[in-house]
Each structure stands twice: as structure tokens, then as C-alpha cells.
Design a protein around this motif. Structure first.
Motif, short mmCIF file in Angstrom:
data_model
loop_
_atom_site.label_atom_id
_atom_site.label_comp_id
_atom_site.label_asym_id
_atom_site.label_seq_id
_atom_site.Cartn_x
_atom_site.Cartn_y
_atom_site.Cartn_z
N GLU A 161 3.05 -8.15 -2.63
CA GLU A 161 2.91 -6.81 -2.49
C GLU A 161 1.63 -6.21 -2.79
OE1 GLU A 161 5.50 -4.74 -1.60
OE2 GLU A 161 6.52 -6.57 -1.34
N LYS A 162 0.79 -6.83 -3.66
CA LYS A 162 -0.23 -6.36 -3.94
C LYS A 162 -1.27 -6.58 -2.63
CE LYS A 162 -3.23 -5.80 -8.11
NZ LYS A 162 -3.45 -6.53 -9.27
N LYS A 177 -0.25 -6.74 0.47
CA LYS A 177 0.02 -5.89 1.57
C LYS A 177 -0.58 -4.35 1.48
CE LYS A 177 4.61 -7.73 2.39
NZ LYS A 177 5.93 -7.58 2.52
N ARG A 178 -0.55 -3.85 0.17
CA ARG A 178 -1.34 -2.83 -0.22
C ARG A 178 -3.03 -2.90 0.05
NH1 ARG A 178 -3.66 -0.80 -4.82
NH2 ARG A 178 -2.13 -2.23 -6.39
N GLN A 217 -3.99 -2.45 3.71
CA GLN A 217 -3.91 -1.26 4.24
C GLN A 217 -5.28 -0.60 3.54
OE1 GLN A 217 -1.71 -0.31 6.30
NE2 GLN A 217 -0.85 -2.30 6.00
N GLU A 218 -6.17 -0.81 2.66
CA GLU A 218 -7.33 -0.30 2.06
C GLU A 218 -8.44 -0.97 2.39
OE1 GLU A 218 -6.22 -0.32 -2.07
OE2 GLU A 218 -4.30 0.70 -1.77
#
Ligand SMILES: [Zn+2]
Length: 80
Positions: A10-11, A13-14, A17-18
Motif C-alpha cells: 500500500e505504501k 502504491k502511494r 503517485q508521489e
């Protein structure tokens, strides 16, 4: 899958995006040109490409394409 790994995915994936979190320091890329392959490299804020246009003008479509791909992850080049 364990909870630790789920959290890491999950991290990831985040983070993906950054883009601004990532800054490329150096790399070399082989580009499959229409006529010839080209080698494009980046290091210490400087680009290099082995194509004739880059040698003449200090920039080229190969470099500019990579800048688009790596948006926010490398400093923008100043056109000559
Ligand atoms: Zn080039």
C-alpha cells in the motif's frame, strides 16, 4: 500474505503517485531509435546523448522524451 507485506505494498502504491519524492542521481538508458539505437545518460545534473543533434545543440528528442517520462524526478533542463 502477512499484514506487514500488505502495508508495504500500500505504501509503495502511494509513493509511486508521489513522484517528487524520487530524484534520479544518475542513469544510462538505451533508446531504440527509428534508425539507430542511442545511449542517453544523466549524472550530476547533466545530460548526454550520442546522437548528432545532441552533439550539435546540447539537447535532443531522446533527452526530452526521458524528461517527460521522469516528470518531477529530475531537474528540468534549460534549452540551449
Ligand atoms: Zn539524442
Amino acid at each position: 500474505m502477512d499484514y506487514g507485506m500488505i502495508g508495504k505494498i500500500e505504501k509503495a502504491k502511494r509513493y509511486a503517485q508521489e513522484r517528487g519524492r524520487f530524484k534520479f542521481v544518475q542513469f544510462t538508458v538505451s533508446f531504440a531509435g527509428d534508425n539507430n539505437p542511442h545511449t542517453v545518460s544523466y549524472g550530476k545534473g547533466n545530460w548526454k546523448c550520442d546522437c548528432d543533434f545532441f552533439i550539435l545543440r546540447g539537447t535532443c528528442s531522446h533527452q526530452m522524451a526521458l524528461e517527460r517520462i521522469l516528470d518531477q524526478m529530475i531537474p528540468a533542463a534549460v534549452p540551449v
